[in-house]
Design an enzyme around this catalytic site. Structure first.
Site, PDB file in Angstrom:
ATOM      1  N   CYS A   1       0.833  -1.209   0.000  1.00 14.42           N
ATOM      2  CA  CYS A   1       0.000   0.000   0.000  1.00 14.42           C
ATOM      3  C   CYS A   1       0.867   1.258   0.000  1.00 14.42           C
ATOM      4  O   CYS A   1       0.488   2.277  -0.566  1.00 14.42           O
ATOM      5  CB  CYS A   1      -0.972  -0.005   1.173  1.00 14.42           C
ATOM      6  SG  CYS A   1      -0.206  -0.153   2.786  1.00 14.42           S
TER       7      CYS A   1
ATOM      8  N   HIS B   1      -1.493   1.659   7.412  1.00 10.60           N
ATOM      9  CA  HIS B   1      -1.974   1.465   6.054  1.00 10.60           C
ATOM     10  C   HIS B   1      -1.864   2.801   5.331  1.00 10.60           C
ATOM     11  O   HIS B   1      -2.067   3.845   5.939  1.00 10.60           O
ATOM     12  CB  HIS B   1      -3.422   0.977   6.089  1.00 10.60           C
ATOM     13  CG  HIS B   1      -4.013   0.754   4.726  1.00 10.60           C
ATOM     14  ND1 HIS B   1      -3.440  -0.105   3.814  1.00 10.60           N
ATOM     15  CD2 HIS B   1      -5.108   1.278   4.127  1.00 10.60           C
ATOM     16  CE1 HIS B   1      -4.178  -0.085   2.702  1.00 10.60           C
ATOM     17  NE2 HIS B   1      -5.187   0.754   2.868  1.00 10.60           N
TER      18      HIS B   1
END
Ligand SMILES: [Zn+2]
Length: 833
Positions: free
Chosen positions: A100, A683
């Protein structure tokens, strides 16, 4: 490629997902829109109205603009179409296992307009290289420029609806080939990756020989006090051209005030986040009184301060004079640390620590206090302690109390503060019960009197009708090496040398005192007090107040981060520097400021910092502007004459008003890389503004959602991407100059991809949307195609169809124009009469 077949399947699957509309139907739909637009226009007269929401687009309308009108301004003649279709550049990237960080950065770069244009149009390829380029299906990536080639292919794919997960996988492996650290599936810092990638592309471009020789700036900065930077010696690249600028660090000698400057390039500015000025601590105050009375309070203490600041804060909150309480730490098992040195670093106390402040008697109240206690004692003797009928126990405690044999003559001069807590013990295990309290006793007090005073404080806990013998407990002195108990055999327990030692070992903070733990064996404790446990301590309002205040991460503005970045600081004595003028070591004042600005300004918020031996993330909200960030205040203040000098000298740079144009310092945000979570798990996502429709999108790996402008500024923001307003290309929807006109949007680089539309239509007024549409429609075409010849075949099949549509559009325009001019004459006529 071995996975060709599967990738083709995926591709077609993806294609289906991206384009749910049949190509023929799409053409029909477009036509019907044109007709609807025409009827709308004729209906509303001269007022331009975008077509109303349509019922017949097969649920397509739901794709974007949900409940927001920012794109509704798209009322140009080719506007209505794309707003209900997929938008180039709006495509997710598959997560290949903790990628990510990579995906978020790729999306930010893919939405960096000039960079995307440069990459996707392969402007890095020299003319000769173009000829050498093999026409084969699989593009043989030159080993030396593999990362750049892959990146360019990926960006291009994102804008042409051609993305397949295979491409990002190949990009990842190209990256891993070049950098050990990106092998495997570990999570990485997005900013580090961004800098690595930009550096890699820079190197690749240089290796491809598509760099330009560095040339000297046209005009040398020659400003006595402000030495300009020396021109770079190495060759530049497009990466430097776009992202790089210089900051100046200046050292000022405190003695001669002469300033020494050094200039360094940057691709990204790492901005510090102002730390909160205070932090909360929670303190249980043990008040004086007949019975112990406690209350937990909340206080705010300055960061990096000393214990004395805590003392002041507690004093302010409780109105107890600062020298009239003892600070210590207590847990369920008794006393822990003492804070007896006011100069100690307050960092030794954490927010979660259980800190107690014992209020101690004032010295001048000594006499009155003593008399008061005397009367209380009498009261206690007469009424309070009811001794059981158990006659087998000697009431010696009573006798001792009745007969004050202690030599009380010089009492006031020689009294001692005792901090006391009770502990019920089973073997070595012990647990505090009741509330702690303070006693103020003469040193020469007898055991009996001491015992009575202790029991008096605990009277409210005593069970009815119990009998107390002499020495139901032992007294443990705290704060000396080893364990020392005072026993009932001691004639004057407080004269014990251990007590003396503990008393003298008290630091200067707070009044001297001795801590004593009253230890009861479990049986006796249960007999006398039942199942009394640690008592409930109420929280004062201030606890809630400070908890609320400090637990919300504090907010600041981006400008404050810049202020901190450019704040002048004095060198530490250890870092003293030799002033070239005074020729001696000086604690100079150092200051960073921005000397030049890049067209694309990347700002990294330093959310991760070292706190002792652990890394922490600062979750502070940093408010940043979406448009019109003015960088002028953070620039080096130059003399008037140097304003006219170009701040940039570059063989690539388009001239855009040297120095004086105020727009030079205005920046608009176009992408944000977010970090969600903390040090233990995080994230990354990206928020990017699309250069075709001007809409913000949230890119969360493969998920892409449109988002409202007001949601862009979040406390997750980690890297901000700004572009200089003056250099936003006119074809961009983000351009304030010409972006809103359809003719300029038709110049969008996507339209300039090979085969995206017939060149003859390039300047057509309404060709922007149609050519984009044609690009989209081409994806519907079944079958795979190669990068080069396939496209032409596909587009060729559509050119004739599109051409007729365009003719119709022009026809509509002419009709409309005639209609308008008719209205105009009617109005003229009306005015005439
Ligand atoms: Zn000097």
């Amino acid at each position: 490629m071995s996975s060709k077949a599967s990738s083709k399947e995926k591709k077609s699957g993806l294609g289906k997902k991206l384009f749910r509309r049949g190509s023929v139907r799409s053409v029909g739909s477009f036509m019907s829109r044109v007709l609807k637009t025409l009827s709308t226009l004729s209906h509303f007269g001269s007022e331009l109205q975008p077509p109303e929401g349509e019922k017949d687009d097969g649920g397509f309308a739901a794709f974007k603009n949900e409940g927001k009108g920012s794109v509704a301004s798209d009322d140009s003649d080719c506007g209505g179409f794309l707003s209900r279709d997929k938008v180039p550049g709006v495509a997710g990237l598959k997560n290949h296992g903790n990628t990510c960080f990579m995906n978020a950065i790729l999306q930010c770069l893919s939405n960096t307009e000039l960079f995307a244009e440069y990459l996707a149009l392969e402007q890095f390829r020299g003319q000769t290289e173009e000829e050498d380029k093999p026409k084969a299906n699989g593009v043989p990536r030159k080993e030396k420029g593999e990362v750049t080639e892959q990146l360019a292919g990926l960006v291009r794919a994102l804008w042409t609806f051609e993305y397949t997960p295979q491409q990002s996988r190949e990009f990842k492996s190209a990256v891993a080939k070049r950098a050990m650290q990106y092998r495997g599936n570990a999570q990485h810092d997005a900013q580090e990756f961004l800098l690595w990638l930009l550096d890699r592309v820079h190197e690749d471009l240089n290796n491809m020989g598509h760099n330009r020789p560095s040339i000297k700036p046209p005009i040398e900065e020659d400003d006595g006090a402000l030495e300009g930077p020396s021109p770079p010696l190495s060759a530049g690249s497009f990466v430097q051209e776009l992202f790089q600028a210089q900051y100046r660090s200046s050292l000022t000698c405190p003695h001669c005030q002469k300033q020494s400057n050094t200039f360094d390039p940057f691709l990204c500015i790492s901005l510090p986040i102002p730390l909160p000025h205070t932090r909360p601590l929670y303190v249980t105050v043990v008040y004086q009184g007949k019975y112990s009375h406690c209350m937990r309070i909340g206080v705010a203490v300055p960061l990096n301060s000393t214990v004395s600041r805590l003392r002041e804060a507690v004093s302010r909150e409780t109105k107890i004079p600062p020298d009239q309480f003892v600070l210590t730490e207590m847990y369920y098992d008794g006393f822990h640390r003492s804070f007896c040195d006011d100069d100690d670093d307050l960092d030794i106390i954490q927010e979660s620590d259980s800190i107690f402040a014992f209020e101690t008697p004032e010295t001048f109240k000594l006499e009155s206090l003593r008399s008061k206690r005397g009367s209380l004692l009498a009261n206690l003797n007469q009424n309070n302690l009811k001794f059981g009928n158990d006659s087998s126990r000697t009431p010696s405690f009573m006798q001792g109390a009745v007969n004050p044999a202690s030599p009380n003559k010089n009492a006031g001069a020689d009294k001692m503060i005792l901090l006391i807590c009770n502990r019920a013990c089973i073997g070595h295990q012990g647990r505090r019960f009741g509330l702690p309290f303070v006693l103020y006793m003469e040193r020469t007090v007898t055991w009996d009197v001491l015992q009575k005073a202790i029991l008096e404080k605990m009277h409210h806990l005593l069970r009815q009708g119990v009998y107390i013998q002499v020495g139901p407990f032992s007294l443990r002195v705290v704060g000396v090496v080893g364990i020392t108990y005072l026993l009932p055999q001691e004639e004057f327990p407080l004269c014990h040398p251990t007590v003396e030692r503990a008393y003298k070992s008290c630091g200067a903070g707070g009044p001297p005192h001795v801590k004593i733990v009253v230890e009861w064996d479990k049986e006796t404790k249960d007999y006398l007090f039942g199942h009394t446990e640690e008592e409930y301590i109420p929280d004062a309002e201030s606890v809630y107040l400070h908890r609320e205040q400090h637990h919300q991460p504090q907010a600041c503005t981006l400008a404050q981060c810049f202020q901190l970045y450019t704040k002048e600081e004095q060198l530490a004595p250890d870092d003293a520097w030799r002033c070239p003028h005074c020729k001696q070591l000086q604690q100079g004042r150092i200051k960073l400021s921005l000397w030049t600005l890049p067209d694309v300004l990347i700002l990294h918020l330093k959310r991760f910092r070292q706190e002792g031996d652990r890394r922490v993330k600062m979750q502070n909200m940093v408010h940043f502007p979406l448009v019109g960030m003015d960088m002028a205040p953070h620039m080096v203040k130059r003399s008037q004459s140097s304003w006219s000098l170009p701040s940039h000298w570059s063989p690539w740079r388009r001239p855009y008003g040297l120095g004086r144009n105020p727009d030079d310092y205005l920046y608009d945000l176009y992408a944000v890389c977010n970090h969600h979570g903390n040090m233990h798990g995080g994230h990354y996502t990206a928020y990017c503004k699309n250069s075709i429709d001007g809409q913000w999108y949230c890119f969360d790996d493969s998920e892409v959602q449109p988002m409202a402008d007001e949601d862009v500024c979040q406390q997750t923001a980690y890297i901000l991407f700004y572009q200089r307003r003056a250099t936003i290309p006119s074809w961009s929807a983000n351009s304030s100059v010409a972006g809103s006109t359809s003719s300029s949007l038709c110049e969008h680089w996507v339209n300039r991809l090979p085969g995206s539309k017939p060149p003859s239509l390039a300047s057509g007024a309404s060709s922007r949307r149609t050519s984009l549409a044609s690009l989209a429609e081409s994806m519907e075409f079944p079958g795979d195609r190669s990068e080069d010849d396939g496209e032409k075949r596909v587009y060729g099949a559509y050119y004739s169809a599109w051409f007729s549509i365009l003719c119709l559009v022009y026809y509509v325009h002419i009709l409309y124009f005639l209609y308008l001019s008719q209205c105009f004459f009617v109005i003229l006529g009306a005015c005439g009469t």
